[in-house]
Structure formats: C-alpha cells, structure tokens
Design a protein around this motif. Structure first.
Motif, PDB file in Angstrom:
ATOM      1  N   PRO A 274       0.804  -1.236   0.000  1.00  0.00           N
ATOM      2  CA  PRO A 274       0.000   0.000   0.000  1.00  0.00           C
ATOM      3  C   PRO A 274       0.830   1.277   0.000  1.00  0.00           C
ATOM      4  CG  PRO A 274      -0.158  -1.153   2.122  1.00  0.00           C
ATOM      5  CD  PRO A 274       0.524  -2.084   1.175  1.00  0.00           C
ATOM      6  N   HIS A 275       2.103   1.190   0.425  1.00  0.00           N
ATOM      7  CA  HIS A 275       2.958   2.391   0.421  1.00  0.00           C
ATOM      8  C   HIS A 275       3.213   2.906  -0.999  1.00  0.00           C
ATOM      9  CE1 HIS A 275       5.880  -0.814  -0.400  1.00  0.00           C
ATOM     10  NE2 HIS A 275       6.633   0.120  -0.955  1.00  0.00           N
ATOM     11  N   THR A 276       2.991   2.045  -2.017  1.00  0.00           N
ATOM     12  CA  THR A 276       3.297   2.473  -3.388  1.00  0.00           C
ATOM     13  C   THR A 276       2.341   3.534  -3.906  1.00  0.00           C
ATOM     14  OG1 THR A 276       2.047   0.591  -4.306  1.00  0.00           O
ATOM     15  CG2 THR A 276       4.428   0.306  -4.020  1.00  0.00           C
ATOM     16  N   LYS A 277       1.294   3.831  -3.160  1.00  0.00           N
ATOM     17  CA  LYS A 277       0.405   4.910  -3.632  1.00  0.00           C
ATOM     18  C   LYS A 277       1.145   6.246  -3.684  1.00  0.00           C
ATOM     19  CE  LYS A 277      -1.675   6.434   0.699  1.00  0.00           C
ATOM     20  NZ  LYS A 277      -2.854   7.027   1.287  1.00  0.00           N
ATOM     21  N   ASN A 278       2.187   6.400  -2.849  1.00  0.00           N
ATOM     22  CA  ASN A 278       2.960   7.656  -2.912  1.00  0.00           C
ATOM     23  C   ASN A 278       4.463   7.468  -2.730  1.00  0.00           C
ATOM     24  OD1 ASN A 278       2.959   7.139  -0.144  1.00  0.00           O
ATOM     25  ND2 ASN A 278       1.300   8.602   0.238  1.00  0.00           N
ATOM     26  N   GLU A 279       4.923   6.221  -2.754  1.00  0.00           N
ATOM     27  CA  GLU A 279       6.365   5.964  -2.702  1.00  0.00           C
ATOM     28  C   GLU A 279       6.731   4.988  -3.809  1.00  0.00           C
ATOM     29  OE1 GLU A 279       7.712   4.599   1.164  1.00  0.00           O
ATOM     30  OE2 GLU A 279       6.166   5.818   2.143  1.00  0.00           O
ATOM     31  N   ALA A 280       7.934   5.126  -4.348  1.00  0.00           N
ATOM     32  CA  ALA A 280       8.392   4.215  -5.385  1.00  0.00           C
ATOM     33  C   ALA A 280       8.465   2.796  -4.846  1.00  0.00           C
ATOM     34  CB  ALA A 280       9.761   4.653  -5.899  1.00  0.00           C
ATOM     35  N   LEU A 354      -9.116  11.818 -15.091  1.00  0.00           N
ATOM     36  CA  LEU A 354      -9.551  10.590 -15.767  1.00  0.00           C
ATOM     37  C   LEU A 354     -10.887  10.073 -15.239  1.00  0.00           C
ATOM     38  CD1 LEU A 354      -6.332   8.373 -16.012  1.00  0.00           C
ATOM     39  CD2 LEU A 354      -7.672   9.226 -17.944  1.00  0.00           C
ATOM     40  N   HIS A 355     -11.811   9.806 -16.126  1.00  0.00           N
ATOM     41  CA  HIS A 355     -13.074   9.195 -15.718  1.00  0.00           C
ATOM     42  C   HIS A 355     -12.850   7.783 -15.187  1.00  0.00           C
ATOM     43  CE1 HIS A 355     -15.524  11.925 -18.681  1.00  0.00           C
ATOM     44  NE2 HIS A 355     -15.034  12.583 -17.658  1.00  0.00           N
ATOM     45  N   ASP A 356     -11.856   7.090 -15.737  1.00  0.00           N
ATOM     46  CA  ASP A 356     -11.624   5.710 -15.311  1.00  0.00           C
ATOM     47  C   ASP A 356     -10.533   5.614 -14.250  1.00  0.00           C
ATOM     48  OD1 ASP A 356      -9.281   6.127 -16.735  1.00  0.00           O
ATOM     49  OD2 ASP A 356      -9.609   4.530 -18.190  1.00  0.00           O
ATOM     50  N   TYR A 357     -10.280   6.734 -13.546  1.00  0.00           N
ATOM     51  CA  TYR A 357      -9.222   6.719 -12.534  1.00  0.00           C
ATOM     52  C   TYR A 357      -9.428   5.588 -11.534  1.00  0.00           C
ATOM     53  CZ  TYR A 357      -6.443   7.675  -8.457  1.00  0.00           C
ATOM     54  OH  TYR A 357      -5.567   7.525  -7.412  1.00  0.00           O
ATOM     55  N   ASP A 358      -8.421   4.780 -11.415  1.00  0.00           N
ATOM     56  CA  ASP A 358      -8.382   3.708 -10.433  1.00  0.00           C
ATOM     57  C   ASP A 358      -6.988   3.757  -9.825  1.00  0.00           C
ATOM     58  OD1 ASP A 358      -9.615   0.737  -9.748  1.00  0.00           O
ATOM     59  OD2 ASP A 358      -7.434   0.743  -9.875  1.00  0.00           O
ATOM     60  N   MET A 359      -6.903   3.899  -8.516  1.00  0.00           N
ATOM     61  CA  MET A 359      -5.602   4.122  -7.890  1.00  0.00           C
ATOM     62  C   MET A 359      -4.584   3.048  -8.254  1.00  0.00           C
ATOM     63  SD  MET A 359      -4.512   4.482  -3.875  1.00  0.00           S
ATOM     64  CE  MET A 359      -5.357   6.039  -3.611  1.00  0.00           C
ATOM     65  N   ALA A 360      -4.986   1.785  -8.185  1.00  0.00           N
ATOM     66  CA  ALA A 360      -4.034   0.702  -8.428  1.00  0.00           C
ATOM     67  C   ALA A 360      -3.439   0.788  -9.828  1.00  0.00           C
ATOM     68  CB  ALA A 360      -4.711  -0.644  -8.212  1.00  0.00           C
ATOM     69  N   SER A 361      -4.288   0.938 -10.841  1.00  0.00           N
ATOM     70  CA  SER A 361      -3.799   0.989 -12.224  1.00  0.00           C
ATOM     71  C   SER A 361      -3.044   2.278 -12.505  1.00  0.00           C
ATOM     72  CB  SER A 361      -4.971   0.853 -13.203  1.00  0.00           C
ATOM     73  OG  SER A 361      -5.538  -0.434 -13.093  1.00  0.00           O
ATOM     74  N   ASN A 362      -3.539   3.389 -11.967  1.00  0.00           N
ATOM     75  CA  ASN A 362      -2.900   4.679 -12.231  1.00  0.00           C
ATOM     76  C   ASN A 362      -1.504   4.726 -11.620  1.00  0.00           C
ATOM     77  OD1 ASN A 362      -3.403   7.230 -13.574  1.00  0.00           O
ATOM     78  ND2 ASN A 362      -3.352   8.194 -11.564  1.00  0.00           N
ATOM     79  N   VAL A 363      -1.406   4.346 -10.353  1.00  0.00           N
ATOM     80  CA  VAL A 363      -0.101   4.327  -9.688  1.00  0.00           C
ATOM     81  C   VAL A 363       0.813   3.314 -10.370  1.00  0.00           C
ATOM     82  CG1 VAL A 363       1.075   3.615  -7.560  1.00  0.00           C
ATOM     83  CG2 VAL A 363      -0.884   5.171  -7.441  1.00  0.00           C
ATOM     84  N   GLY A 364       0.270   2.136 -10.659  1.00  0.00           N
ATOM     85  CA  GLY A 364       1.079   1.099 -11.301  1.00  0.00           C
ATOM     86  C   GLY A 364       1.642   1.541 -12.631  1.00  0.00           C
ATOM     87  N   ASN A 365       0.811   2.179 -13.446  1.00  0.00           N
ATOM     88  CA  ASN A 365       1.267   2.598 -14.771  1.00  0.00           C
ATOM     89  C   ASN A 365       2.208   3.797 -14.709  1.00  0.00           C
ATOM     90  OD1 ASN A 365       0.126   0.774 -16.773  1.00  0.00           O
ATOM     91  ND2 ASN A 365      -1.857   1.450 -16.011  1.00  0.00           N
ATOM     92  N   TRP A 366       1.967   4.728 -13.798  1.00  0.00           N
ATOM     93  CA  TRP A 366       2.886   5.855 -13.651  1.00  0.00           C
ATOM     94  C   TRP A 366       4.250   5.387 -13.149  1.00  0.00           C
ATOM     95  CZ3 TRP A 366       3.402  10.573 -15.455  1.00  0.00           C
ATOM     96  CH2 TRP A 366       2.288  11.172 -16.053  1.00  0.00           C
ATOM     97  N   GLN A 367       4.254   4.458 -12.211  1.00  0.00           N
ATOM     98  CA  GLN A 367       5.542   3.935 -11.757  1.00  0.00           C
ATOM     99  C   GLN A 367       6.214   3.130 -12.870  1.00  0.00           C
ATOM    100  OE1 GLN A 367       6.524   2.708  -7.928  1.00  0.00           O
ATOM    101  NE2 GLN A 367       4.806   3.658  -6.883  1.00  0.00           N
ATOM    102  N   TRP A 368       5.418   2.517 -13.727  1.00  0.00           N
ATOM    103  CA  TRP A 368       5.977   1.777 -14.864  1.00  0.00           C
ATOM    104  C   TRP A 368       6.736   2.738 -15.793  1.00  0.00           C
ATOM    105  CZ3 TRP A 368       5.483   1.897 -20.198  1.00  0.00           C
ATOM    106  CH2 TRP A 368       6.005   0.791 -20.894  1.00  0.00           C
TER     107      TRP A 368
END
Length: 434
Positions: A274-280, A354-368
């Motif tokens: 869960p820390h990945t929402k705002n940490e690498a 984003l209308h389809d904003y989902d934290m898991a996918s958004n954080v995952g893809n930005w970190q990607w």
C-alpha cells in the motif's frame, strides 16, 4: 425502532445483477435496505462539476427508479463521513447485518476496519465479499506464497487458476422482492451533495464481438478509437467483471482477456504494497533528483509542449476525461523522462481528470513509465515523441482532431529538445541509481 433489517452498502458495484454482496444480502432472513454514502472524505478533494460524481449520482437514480417501479423500494442516499452515517442508521433501524463488497485501496481498507469496529460494538455483523475482481489479495501468488512482481508469470498463474474455477454468476432477479418496502427513503440531489452536473459524459462501453475480435489489430492506434471504454464501468461496477471475462473468453481473444488481468495484477500489488500509492516500489528511485518547472508543467497539463502527439493526448484528456492507452504511456514518459518531473505530479493530475481513474492501475502505470515500479520499463527506455507519431498516428488523424493548430505559426515550439532531454534523463537516473 423499526423491524429488523439487513443493509447492503453500494460502493464500487453500482448494478443490481451479478453483484455478490447484494446477492448475499437478498438471500438473508431480513428485508434489505440498500444504501449509498457520498463520502465527504472523498468529495472534498473533487471539483464541483466532476463527471464521476455526476455519473455515480445518475446511475444511482436509475437503479432506484428500477427497484421503485418493480419492488416498491429505493436506494437510501446519504452524504457525510461513513462512521457518522452508520451511527445515524443504528439509531433509526434494528440492523442485523451490513453486507458490502471488498475494496482494496488503502483509504477503503482503513474505513472498513473502522466501520466493522463500530458495528461490532452494537452487535451488528459486517460481511464483505469479493466482487470487483476474479482473484484478489493472495489468491494468485508464487509457490512460496510471495506476490508476483512481474506481470507475465502472474498472468500465466492467473489463467491456470481460472481454468480450474467454476465461475459463478450471482443472479439477483428472483430475490429482489426481499428489498425493504419503503417509499420515503432519503434521496439527494446533486446540489445537496455540493456538486453540479458535469458537461462531460462517461462514454458507454463497447464489448461487441467485432470490437473484441479486432482488438489486437486496432488497440494501439488512437485515431481508430477502438478500445472498449470499459474502464469507468469496471471502476464503478456498472458492469460485472465476471460477465466481461466470460465475454472475452467467448470471443477467444487472449489480448483483450489479458488487459483485464493487468487490472487485477495492479490491484494485488497495491494491496500487498500500500505504500506504493505515494512511494516508489523500488526505494532507490526515490533518490532521483526530480526537477520542477511550473511553466513546463503547465504546458504539459494544457497540451502545449510543442510535441503534437503528447499535446493531443493531454487535450483529449482535458476535454473528455479520457486518453487513449497508447498515448498515456507517451505523455507519462514525457513528463518523467523529458521534463524530469516526479511521476507523482502526473499521477495526481490523471487522478483529477480521468473518468476511469483507479488508484491501483494509475499508480502502477505511472511507476511503470518512471521505471520505479514492479515490472517497470527500464529507465533508459525513453519514448521518442516524434517517431511515436510514425508508428501510431502516421496519417496525423488523431493529432489533427485534438491539435488542429499543430502546423500553424501559433503552435508552440518544443519546450525541450529531445536529444538533450534524453541525455539529461540518463545522467540523472544513472547518478541516483548507482
């Protein structure tokens, strides 16, 4: 005190049929009071014309009308902090059990723990069910019990488990008569919630056989607009993931199926970490010396970078609340690699738009794209925003739609030189990571 009831709490599951928690509530021994809480902890961070709030509100009104016409009931709507609303409900009803579906985001898990504690003090059960995914939490893990950090082996294990699964659809129609008959349940208007109707619409999804069959051939070309637009509907649960998976399998399209599995991959990553929402995810990447230039960030947000495909994506996002997935990768890479700005800035901007904003996918893809997440693109992979046009918008159709001024004298010059930006990025990343 009125007669004993069960409560079903709608959240990310805004549909009547194939809704696991709703199904379990309706099969119980007591009439079901369906509720929705407009959570002020979430709402206070949103603009007053947020399209997602309009979509949720209108969806709830439609669901309410359906059960009102057919079953003399409706959905009770409240605005406030969930704990306060539950204190109110406890004072008004003799509640046996509260049913709902699992939510995996950090705020949601904390909220649900608090609600469970409150209810237990009043001898009320809190039952939650898996509904928005096929596999959750630690259901798809390595043989040693550790979570997968790379998508491909996760996807293979997911499919292996799925083939052994007898996928059940939870049909509710024959149980809807167990809804609490009540003509005066609290309702709200958008104004009551503190919002106004958005001028952006959430596009209906398209999962026709034609779209699914052509998905692999067309999905990378933004001008074709050949994506399903399922994102917001899965996010808010207006469609069932079980029915969508069945449809993908029926059309025998592995690529479409695998896109749905990506969603679950990122969900289990956020749940485990869960820390990945705002940490690498990779801590050493937090050593990168990100730069910040307000003028350049504004240009990126507004689609005025001087790179037409980047600008087309950002203008599409701002105008519609949607951006084609292929272009999302490019604009994300451009912010992190060309402008050397923190991925969290982009993640927050996408979260707002984003209308389809989902934290898991958004954080995952930005970190990607930043290179700092699980299964990430290596830091030296830097998309060239000009050659990407040749690959994915050769006829400039997408660019012409969203950046009609791209050949005009008024169109901005590139805010950064590609070659120099690439060299700066490589040098900065290398010095932080070695």
């Amino acid at each position: 005190m009125s007669k004993k009831v069960n409560i079903f709490w709608f959240r990310r599951d805004l549909r009547l049929d194939d809704n696991r928690g709703f199904y379990e509530a309706l099969k119980g021994d007591y009439p079901v009071l369906p509720i929705f809480i407009f959570d002020t902890e979430i709402l206070e961070h949103l603009p007053e014309d947020d399209a997602r709030v309009t979509f949720i509100f209108e969806t709830l009104q439609n669901l309410s009308l359906t059960i009102q016409d057919e079953h003399s009931s409706s959905i009770a709507m409240y605005k406030g902090k969930p704990e306060d609303i539950y204190r109110l409900l406890i004072s008004e009803y003799d509640i046996e059990t509260v049913f709902t579906n699992h939510d995996y985001e950090p705020y949601a898990t904390t909220r649900d723990t608090s609600i469970k504690t409150l209810l237990e003090k009043h001898n009320i059960e809190f039952k939650t069910y898996k509904d928005q995914v096929i596999f959750e939490k630690s259901e798809v893990v390595k043989n040693d019990g550790k979570p997968y950090l790379v998508y491909t082996p996760y996807m293979r294990k997911w499919k292996e488990k799925f083939r052994a699964l007898d996928l059940e659809i939870f049909y509710t129609n024959s149980y809807l008569d167990n809804l609490l008959e009540h003509s005066r349940l609290p309702n709200l208007s958008l104004a009551d919630i503190g919002f106004k109707k958005s001028n952006q619409d959430i596009t209906p999804y398209d999962v026709t056989p034609t779209l699914i069959q052509n998905y692999e051939a067309t999905r990378n070309y933004p001008a074709q607009d050949a994506t399903s637009r399922l994102g917001p509907h899965l996010r808010f649960g207006t469609v069932s993931i079980r029915k969508m998976i069945k449809k993908a399998i029926a059309e025998d399209n592995e690529i479409f199926w695998q896109e749905l599995i990506w969603r679950e991959f990122f969900m289990q990553i956020l749940w485990h970490f869960p820390h990945t929402k705002n940490e690498a995810f990779k801590p050493k990447y937090d050593r990168i010396e990100w730069r910040y230039n307000a003028t350049e960030f504004k240009a990126w947000c507004e689609g005025k970078t001087g790179y037409p495909l980047v600008d087309a994506g950002m203008r599409q996002l701002n105008a519609t609340g949607f951006m084609h997935n292929r272009v999302r990768m490019l604009v994300g890479s451009f912010l992190c690699k060309h402008l050397l700005m923190d991925w969290r800035l982009g993640e927050a901007y996408f979260a707002e738009k984003l209308h389809d904003y989902d934290m898991a996918s958004n954080v995952g893809n930005w970190q990607w794209v930043a290179g700092c997440g699980v299964d990430a693109a290596p830091y030296f992979r830097i998309f060239n925003p000009t050659t990407q046009i040749q690959k994915f918008d050769k006829a400039h159709q997408y660019i012409q739609q969203w950046v009609p001024d791209y050949q005009e004298l008024t169109y901005p010059q590139p805010i950064v030189d590609h070659k120099k930006a690439r060299e700066r990025c490589l040098m900065t990343y290398k010095s932080a990571l070695t």
